[in-house]
Design an enzyme around this catalytic site. Structure first.
Site, PDB file in Angstrom:
ATOM      1  CB  SER A   1      -0.932   0.029   1.206  1.00  0.00           C
ATOM      2  OG  SER A   1      -2.115  -0.652   0.900  1.00  0.00           O
TER       3      SER A   1
ATOM      4  CE  LYS B   1      -4.367   1.031  -1.199  1.00  0.00           C
ATOM      5  NZ  LYS B   1      -3.781  -0.294  -1.100  1.00  0.00           N
TER       6      LYS B   1
ATOM      7  CE1 TYR C   1      -4.513  -1.006  -4.814  1.00  0.00           C
ATOM      8  CE2 TYR C   1      -4.830  -3.387  -4.958  1.00  0.00           C
ATOM      9  CZ  TYR C   1      -4.692  -2.241  -4.205  1.00  0.00           C
ATOM     10  OH  TYR C   1      -4.711  -2.333  -2.836  1.00  0.00           O
TER      11      TYR C   1
ATOM     12  CE1 TYR D   1      -3.069   0.053   5.045  1.00  0.00           C
ATOM     13  CE2 TYR D   1      -2.072  -0.967   6.949  1.00  0.00           C
ATOM     14  CZ  TYR D   1      -2.079  -0.713   5.606  1.00  0.00           C
ATOM     15  OH  TYR D   1      -1.094  -1.232   4.831  1.00  0.00           O
TER      16      TYR D   1
ATOM     17  CB  VAL E   1      -0.192  -5.823   4.095  1.00  0.00           C
ATOM     18  CG1 VAL E   1      -1.433  -5.201   4.677  1.00  0.00           C
ATOM     19  CG2 VAL E   1      -0.326  -6.093   2.608  1.00  0.00           C
TER      20      VAL E   1
HETATM   21  N1  GLN Z   1      -2.105  -5.231  -2.167  1.00  0.00           N
HETATM   22  C1  GLN Z   1      -2.764  -5.152  -0.912  1.00  0.00           C
HETATM   23  C2  GLN Z   1      -4.284  -5.251  -1.086  1.00  0.00           C
HETATM   24  O1  GLN Z   1      -4.832  -4.790  -2.049  1.00  0.00           O
HETATM   25  C3  GLN Z   1      -2.373  -3.861  -0.293  1.00  0.00           C
HETATM   26  C4  GLN Z   1      -2.968  -3.704   1.057  1.00  0.00           C
HETATM   27  C5  GLN Z   1      -2.116  -2.958   1.993  1.00  0.00           C
HETATM   28  O2  GLN Z   1      -0.883  -2.885   1.927  1.00  0.00           O
HETATM   29  N2  GLN Z   1      -2.802  -2.443   2.958  1.00  0.00           N
HETATM   30  O3  GLN Z   1      -4.941  -5.806  -0.245  1.00  0.00           O
END
Ligand code: GLN
Length: 322
Positions: free
Chosen positions: A76, A79, A206, A258, A276
């Site tokens: 993530s 992002k 993604y 989060y 994650v």
């Molecule tokens: N690739 C992970 C997902 O889409 C990314 C989630 C994350 O790092 N919070 O669930």
């Protein structure tokens, strides 16, 4: 904590090496506590007992400890870079399709989307990042174009050392095979008219963005433009204007970790974005980019040792945004 703040060699540069070593030593007994993300099968194979941390001053000075040169799945954290790139392309019209409020729900939750007519709460939850990716797909001629554009962008942010940064295709494919929940969100948003491209193409891009691999030094370096009022310190180019750099920092603080963002701001006091894969990137405005990596996660999905390390960092150095 009662220790003295680290020494400052001159007016602009702190020496963080001792601090990083103290953090590493103090956390050694805890490294590996928590759970490695296993819902993406390839990530379940990562050894939990790893830890690295790096601080990159915007003048280029590097401080690092542990596994700071070992690449990991940024997940993530991508992002943050995807949002920056989409913002360069779309400008403020981006905010008609994605909000900027903390969600208070897990990063992959579907519940708010129906009540809020397919407009995700913020760009750092999965639904928001899917909309952002959809914008990149539109601007770069499809999913592969969006993938290549983001990879080129993070390489440029990481400076000359960033040329070796790659997407791990195995991780990307593993995530695509288990992406039912993300695909559900994408279809749902499409039903509200908030996803324009093909769902498969958006999911593909993604998942491959999440599968970019970088190390702590590269990530800390790539985040420095946010600490440097939007200017890439390694090229001198304006990535975003100073006001947008401020806004990116605000989003990191309020939404970057989060639904634990409130607790994280309370404990750490720095704008940050986690993934994650166990990485957390943070910035100290005007001064440095910071990245910590340790794969074992707390319930919220943030690295357990990573969160503690950043908390120790701001306590020991007495430096935060507050
Ligand atoms: N690739 C992970 C997902 O889409 C990314 C989630 C994350 O790092 N919070 O669930």
């Amino acid at each position: 904590m009662t220790s003295p703040a680290p020494r400052r060699e001159d007016n602009s540069r702190m020496d963080y090496q001792d601090t990083l070593e103290r953090i590493h030593t103090a956390l050694k007994p805890l490294i590996g506590e928590g759970k490695v993300a296993s819902y993406i099968p390839e990530l379940a194979n990562v050894a939990p007992d790893q830890f690295g941390m790096a601080v990159l001053n915007i003048d280029g000075t590097v401080f690092s400890v542990g596994d700071a040169t070992k690449r990991f799945s940024i997940q993530s954290i991508s992002k943050l870079f995807a949002l920056t790139l989409a913002f360069q392309r779309e400008g403020d019209s981006l905010w008609t399709r994605v909000g900027r409020e903390p969600s208070g729900t897990p990063f992959n939750s579907l519940v708010q989307l129906e009540a809020e007519q397919g407009i995700p709460r913020n760009p750092f939850i999965n639904a928001g990042a899917l909309v952002v990716t959809d914008m990149l797909v539109a601007h770069h001629g499809g999913g592969e174009g969006a993938q290549d554009a983001l990879l080129a962008f993070v390489r440029s942010l990481a400076g000359t050392g960033g040329t070796g940064i790659q997407i791990n295709g195995r991780v990307g494919e593993s995530e695509i095979r288990t992406s039912s929940r993300n695909a559900a969100m994408a279809h749902f948003m499409k039903s509200f008219g908030n996803l324009h491209g093909k769902v498969g193409e958006v999911i593909n891009a993604y998942c491959h963005h999440c599968a970019i691999e970088m190390n702590c030094i590269e990530l800390a370096r790539a985040a420095c433009f946010i600490a440097n009022k939007g200017v890439n310190p390694w090229s001198g180019e304006a990535v975003v204007d100073p006001s947008s750099a401020k806004r990116l920092s605000a989003l990191m603080l309020t939404c970057g970790t989060y639904d634990a963002a409130g607790d994280f701001a309370f404990r750490v006091g720095l704008p940050a974005k986690s993934g994650v894969g166990g990485g957390i990137v943070a910035i100290l405005p005007g001064e440095c980019g910071i990245c910590v990596w340790s794969p074992a996660l707390e319930e919220s999905g943030n690295s357990r040792a990573g969160s503690l390390a950043l908390e120790m960092f701001t306590s020991l150095t007495k430096r935060s945004i507050f």
